[in-house]
Design a protein around this motif. Sequence first.
Motif, PDB file in Angstrom:
ATOM      1  N   GLY A 105       0.815  -1.213   0.000  1.00 21.12           N
ATOM      2  CA  GLY A 105       0.000   0.000   0.000  1.00 21.12           C
ATOM      3  C   GLY A 105       0.848   1.261   0.000  1.00 21.12           C
ATOM      4  N   GLU A 106       1.931   1.277   0.797  1.00 19.29           N
ATOM      5  CA  GLU A 106       2.834   2.432   0.819  1.00 19.29           C
ATOM      6  C   GLU A 106       3.489   2.630  -0.540  1.00 19.29           C
ATOM      7  OE1 GLU A 106       5.410   2.991   4.537  1.00 19.29           O
ATOM      8  OE2 GLU A 106       4.755   0.895   4.682  1.00 19.29           O
ATOM      9  N   LEU A 107       3.958   1.541  -1.124  1.00 24.00           N
ATOM     10  CA  LEU A 107       4.611   1.624  -2.435  1.00 24.00           C
ATOM     11  C   LEU A 107       3.624   2.057  -3.513  1.00 24.00           C
ATOM     12  CD1 LEU A 107       6.745  -1.641  -2.216  1.00 24.00           C
ATOM     13  CD2 LEU A 107       7.570   0.709  -2.018  1.00 24.00           C
ATOM     14  N   ALA A 108       2.418   1.515  -3.443  1.00 24.89           N
ATOM     15  CA  ALA A 108       1.390   1.873  -4.424  1.00 24.89           C
ATOM     16  C   ALA A 108       1.052   3.360  -4.317  1.00 24.89           C
ATOM     17  CB  ALA A 108       0.140   1.020  -4.218  1.00 24.89           C
ATOM     18  N   ALA A 109       1.003   3.885  -3.090  1.00 25.91           N
ATOM     19  CA  ALA A 109       0.687   5.298  -2.886  1.00 25.91           C
ATOM     20  C   ALA A 109       1.733   6.201  -3.531  1.00 25.91           C
ATOM     21  CB  ALA A 109       0.563   5.599  -1.396  1.00 25.91           C
ATOM     22  N   VAL A 110       2.994   5.790  -3.494  1.00 25.24           N
ATOM     23  CA  VAL A 110       4.068   6.570  -4.103  1.00 25.24           C
ATOM     24  C   VAL A 110       3.859   6.684  -5.613  1.00 25.24           C
ATOM     25  CG1 VAL A 110       6.549   6.527  -4.633  1.00 25.24           C
ATOM     26  CG2 VAL A 110       5.760   6.071  -2.320  1.00 25.24           C
ATOM     27  N   SER A 111       3.310   5.634  -6.206  1.00 18.65           N
ATOM     28  CA  SER A 111       3.113   5.638  -7.660  1.00 18.65           C
ATOM     29  C   SER A 111       1.698   6.021  -8.072  1.00 18.65           C
ATOM     30  CB  SER A 111       3.463   4.256  -8.234  1.00 18.65           C
ATOM     31  OG  SER A 111       2.617   3.278  -7.678  1.00 18.65           O
ATOM     32  N   HIS A 118      -2.848  -3.080  -8.993  1.00 14.83           N
ATOM     33  CA  HIS A 118      -2.234  -2.579 -10.225  1.00 14.83           C
ATOM     34  C   HIS A 118      -0.752  -2.264 -10.028  1.00 14.83           C
ATOM     35  CE1 HIS A 118      -6.470  -1.777 -11.531  1.00 14.83           C
ATOM     36  NE2 HIS A 118      -5.969  -2.439 -12.557  1.00 14.83           N
ATOM     37  N   PHE A 119      -0.408  -1.826  -8.826  1.00 17.93           N
ATOM     38  CA  PHE A 119       0.989  -1.525  -8.546  1.00 17.93           C
ATOM     39  C   PHE A 119       1.854  -2.781  -8.685  1.00 17.93           C
ATOM     40  CE2 PHE A 119       4.519  -1.733  -5.580  1.00 17.93           C
ATOM     41  CZ  PHE A 119       5.304  -0.710  -6.071  1.00 17.93           C
ATOM     42  N   ILE A 120       1.406  -3.893  -8.110  1.00 17.79           N
ATOM     43  CA  ILE A 120       2.192  -5.131  -8.185  1.00 17.79           C
ATOM     44  C   ILE A 120       2.426  -5.529  -9.641  1.00 17.79           C
ATOM     45  CG2 ILE A 120       2.166  -7.616  -7.680  1.00 17.79           C
ATOM     46  CD1 ILE A 120       0.721  -6.907  -5.040  1.00 17.79           C
ATOM     47  N   GLN A 121       1.399  -5.428 -10.462  1.00 16.66           N
ATOM     48  CA  GLN A 121       1.544  -5.770 -11.881  1.00 16.66           C
ATOM     49  C   GLN A 121       2.508  -4.815 -12.585  1.00 16.66           C
ATOM     50  OE1 GLN A 121      -2.560  -5.603 -13.133  1.00 16.66           O
ATOM     51  NE2 GLN A 121      -2.980  -7.706 -12.501  1.00 16.66           N
ATOM     52  N   ALA A 122       2.343  -3.500 -12.323  1.00 22.67           N
ATOM     53  CA  ALA A 122       3.210  -2.508 -12.975  1.00 22.67           C
ATOM     54  C   ALA A 122       4.653  -2.644 -12.499  1.00 22.67           C
ATOM     55  CB  ALA A 122       2.671  -1.097 -12.699  1.00 22.67           C
ATOM     56  N   PHE A 123       4.830  -2.872 -11.203  1.00 26.54           N
ATOM     57  CA  PHE A 123       6.174  -3.035 -10.650  1.00 26.54           C
ATOM     58  C   PHE A 123       6.865  -4.236 -11.300  1.00 26.54           C
ATOM     59  CE2 PHE A 123       9.384  -4.631  -7.842  1.00 26.54           C
ATOM     60  CZ  PHE A 123       9.939  -3.514  -7.243  1.00 26.54           C
ATOM     61  N   GLY A 139      10.922  -6.478 -13.516  1.00 27.36           N
ATOM     62  CA  GLY A 139      11.165  -7.871 -13.885  1.00 27.36           C
ATOM     63  C   GLY A 139      11.054  -8.855 -12.730  1.00 27.36           C
ATOM     64  N   GLU A 140      10.568  -8.403 -11.589  1.00 24.70           N
ATOM     65  CA  GLU A 140      10.350  -9.267 -10.438  1.00 24.70           C
ATOM     66  C   GLU A 140       9.331  -8.610  -9.519  1.00 24.70           C
ATOM     67  OE1 GLU A 140      14.058  -9.770  -8.295  1.00 24.70           O
ATOM     68  OE2 GLU A 140      14.579  -7.684  -8.612  1.00 24.70           O
ATOM     69  N   SER A 141       8.737  -9.402  -8.653  1.00 25.73           N
ATOM     70  CA  SER A 141       7.717  -8.872  -7.738  1.00 25.73           C
ATOM     71  C   SER A 141       8.364  -7.954  -6.706  1.00 25.73           C
ATOM     72  CB  SER A 141       7.022 -10.029  -7.016  1.00 25.73           C
ATOM     73  OG  SER A 141       7.925 -10.622  -6.097  1.00 25.73           O
ATOM     74  N   PRO A 142       7.578  -7.063  -6.081  1.00 20.06           N
ATOM     75  CA  PRO A 142       8.144  -6.211  -5.026  1.00 20.06           C
ATOM     76  C   PRO A 142       8.795  -7.029  -3.903  1.00 20.06           C
ATOM     77  CG  PRO A 142       5.961  -5.422  -5.628  1.00 20.06           C
ATOM     78  CD  PRO A 142       6.170  -6.725  -6.348  1.00 20.06           C
ATOM     79  N   HIS A 143       8.159  -8.132  -3.517  1.00 15.83           N
ATOM     80  CA  HIS A 143       8.721  -8.965  -2.446  1.00 15.83           C
ATOM     81  C   HIS A 143      10.100  -9.499  -2.836  1.00 15.83           C
ATOM     82  CE1 HIS A 143       9.048 -11.868   0.790  1.00 15.83           C
ATOM     83  NE2 HIS A 143       9.296 -12.794  -0.117  1.00 15.83           N
ATOM     84  N   ARG A 144      10.214 -10.025  -4.033  1.00 13.37           N
ATOM     85  CA  ARG A 144      11.489 -10.588  -4.487  1.00 13.37           C
ATOM     86  C   ARG A 144      12.553  -9.492  -4.608  1.00 13.37           C
ATOM     87  NH1 ARG A 144      13.338 -15.515  -5.541  1.00 13.37           N
ATOM     88  NH2 ARG A 144      11.329 -16.319  -6.133  1.00 13.37           N
ATOM     89  N   TYR A 145      12.144  -8.302  -5.053  1.00 17.59           N
ATOM     90  CA  TYR A 145      13.068  -7.169  -5.192  1.00 17.59           C
ATOM     91  C   TYR A 145      13.644  -6.796  -3.818  1.00 17.59           C
ATOM     92  CZ  TYR A 145      14.746  -2.573  -6.781  1.00 17.59           C
ATOM     93  OH  TYR A 145      15.521  -1.471  -7.083  1.00 17.59           O
TER      94      TYR A 145
END
Length: 190
Positions: free
Chosen positions: A108-114, A120-125, A130-136
């Motif tokens: 949610g915090e990351l999505a708010a930044v974008s 939608h943020f997870i898909q766009a990220f 090239g990897e999920s936010p968790h993996r990054y």
Amino acid sequence: MPPQRLLELSAHEFGECRVVLQPPPFGLIDLRALHLAEMLKAELAREVPSKIYIESLITIFGVHIVRNYTGADSLPPRRKSGGGLSNRSAERVRELLQSRFASKITVGELAAVSGLSPRHFIQAFTKTFGESPHRYVLRLRLNFAEELLVESVLSIAEIAHLSGFSDQSHLTVTMSKHRNRTPRQVKQQR
């Protein structure tokens, strides 16, 4: 740290001897730099501080500055298929993750930044990086842990804490799974 030392570190990291420092965005707290400063302060407060330990922390801090504040680290290439983050959003998210990877960050915090919904943020990220936010975030934590294991005299438990893992066991299990080696094996490669 003398400017010449930053030039040496830049040459070692990137093969070039020029450094143009770029400050972080206003209000952004660099947790990694803060942790290093706290460790340095604690060592200096000891009755007999270790010169080698202090020099190691200063070197790690210098490498961190060169890697993160000289503009050498660029965004990953954008994929041709649309739907990723804009360059501006990707840069803001990347900066946030670089500065806070060791602490808990919600989607949610990351999505708010974008300016996107979490879904939608997870898909766009994922399209952009090239990897999920968790993996990054996991990769950032493991990279930082490996760097400390090689370049510092901290215990594995301290490194686990500074890298955002709940404890030494969590770091060991995660590193074994994703890097096929344990923290002790990395530390022995020094």
